[in-house]
Design an enzyme around this catalytic site. Structure first.
Site, PDB file in Angstrom:
ATOM      1  N   SER A 117       6.056   7.895   6.527  1.00  0.00           N
ATOM      2  CA  SER A 117       5.710   8.082   5.116  1.00  0.00           C
ATOM      3  C   SER A 117       5.875   6.768   4.366  1.00  0.00           C
ATOM      4  CB  SER A 117       6.623   9.133   4.484  1.00  0.00           C
ATOM      5  OG  SER A 117       7.983   8.714   4.541  1.00  0.00           O
ATOM      6  N   HIS A 124       0.915  12.260   8.588  1.00  0.00           N
ATOM      7  CA  HIS A 124       2.108  12.417   7.760  1.00  0.00           C
ATOM      8  C   HIS A 124       2.310  13.876   7.387  1.00  0.00           C
ATOM      9  CE1 HIS A 124       4.225  11.884   3.666  1.00  0.00           C
ATOM     10  NE2 HIS A 124       5.120  11.921   4.631  1.00  0.00           N
ATOM     11  N   GLU A 150      -1.284  14.378   5.884  1.00  0.00           N
ATOM     12  CA  GLU A 150      -2.119  13.263   5.446  1.00  0.00           C
ATOM     13  C   GLU A 150      -2.466  12.400   6.658  1.00  0.00           C
ATOM     14  OE1 GLU A 150      -0.718  12.265   0.969  1.00  0.00           O
ATOM     15  OE2 GLU A 150       0.788  11.884   2.506  1.00  0.00           O
ATOM     16  N   ASN A 200       2.750  11.470  -2.017  1.00  0.00           N
ATOM     17  CA  ASN A 200       3.957  10.797  -2.503  1.00  0.00           C
ATOM     18  C   ASN A 200       3.678   9.954  -3.742  1.00  0.00           C
ATOM     19  OD1 ASN A 200       6.067  11.770  -0.983  1.00  0.00           O
ATOM     20  ND2 ASN A 200       5.740  10.318   0.693  1.00  0.00           N
TER      21      ASN A 200
END
Length: 315
Positions: free
Chosen positions: A119, A140, A152, A191
């Site tokens: 990440s 991810h 992701e 994120n």
């Protein structure tokens, strides 16, 4: 065709990812450095599977099949020799990842796809010491990896189109909702969105606008409630783009513009008050309370997943 999946790293994320594949009929090898780590992961997986049984998502027979689908190995060569797809889920230390890639490049099959659950690092950084950029992607997963649908996917400019398509299809086959990034960017999608929200939440806390509990409630009972089914772009359409134009013009100038971690977080980290792992962060926690809260959270996620899956089937 992908049949055999190896997960390297048996922590919370690695074990959750392994469980996701095992439930959906894949042969899974979970690899880590010590038997102790693997025993801990096996116990965690069994507990997670039992919770799914209790919530009616998985049958007892399904649980047993998933348990039997996972093999635990400390030997890296044995763990990856038959793998069609490898997911690296080791700590976010770039030197450790590079060292692992150097080890596996001569052990894996030539056509094996290698994915990282990072990440933190861009894929251009990951492949600096890997000779298989054309076979590599980032996948991810979000914690808890066995319950949150999002994955992701980030490609390198050398990643083969067939690898990208195979990865997307693989994620869909285990019930995930993969999203593909067209360009590499720090933090990926989720994120970045989370960080923007968290920055403003901690600004409101610092300014004394509301208590931590009420700030959390403002999200869980408001935007978070609808975000489970309607994303921010569609919400703008539903609300009217003219309305959202005025919202941005009126509110955006007053939003926090900080480019460093919130002072509240920095101060607590300096005091080693790191959250549930320590027993105190913004809130204080008893050891039993943390376990109860995690169990409650997972039950909510399972119930939400059932609602979302039912909705998607009836569309």
């Amino acid at each position: 065709m992908i049949k055999n999946v190896t997960i390297i790293g048996s922590g919370v994320m690695g074990s959750g990812i392994a469980q996701s594949f095992a439930i959906h009929g894949y042969s899974v090898v979970l690899n880590d450095l010590t038997e102790e780590y693997l025993i801990r992961a096996e116990n965690r997986i069994k507990e997670n599977l039992e919770l799914l049984v209790e919530e009616g998502v998985l049958t007892s027979t399904g649980k047993q099949k998933a348990v039997q689908a996972i093999t635990y190995k400390t030997d890296l060569s044995e763990a990856i020799q038959a793998a069609d797809f490898i997911i690296e889920a080791i700590p976010e230390v770039i030197e450790m990842k590079w060292d692992l890639y150097r080890k596996i490049e001569n052990l894996k099959k030539a056509d094996t796809i290698v994915a990282s659950n990072t990440s933190t690092f861009p894929i251009t950084k990951l492949v600096e010491h890997a000779s298989f950029a054309q076979k590599m992607v980032i996948t991810h997963f979000f914690n808890p990896g066995h319950l949150v649908p999002l994955v992701e996917i980030v490609k390198h400019e050398q990643t083969e189109g067939e690898v990208i398509e195979a990865t997307l299809e693989l994620m869909r086959s285990i019930g995930k909702s993969p999203v593909l990034l067209n360009k590499e960017i720090s933090g990926f999608i989720a994120n970045r969105l989370q960080t923007a929200l968290m920055r403003e939440a901690f600004f409101l806390l610092k300014e004394g606008i509301a208590s931590a509990e009420d700030i959390d409630t403002a999200i869980t009972a408001g935007p978070g409630f609808r975000w489970a089914f309607t994303g921010p772009i569609e919400i703008a359409d539903f609300g009217g783009l003219d309305t959202w134009q005025r919202v941005f013009e009126n509110v955006a100038p007053d939003l926090d513009q900080s480019i460093t971690a919130p002072e509240v977080i920095t101060d607590l980290v300096a005091e080693n008050k790191l959250g549930t792992k320590i027993g105190e962060g913004i809130f204080k926690y008893e050891a039993s309370t943390v376990s109860e809260k995690l169990n409650e959270r997972d039950r909510y996620f399972i119930q939400l997943g059932k609602i979302k899956n039912k909705g998607e089937m009836t569309r």
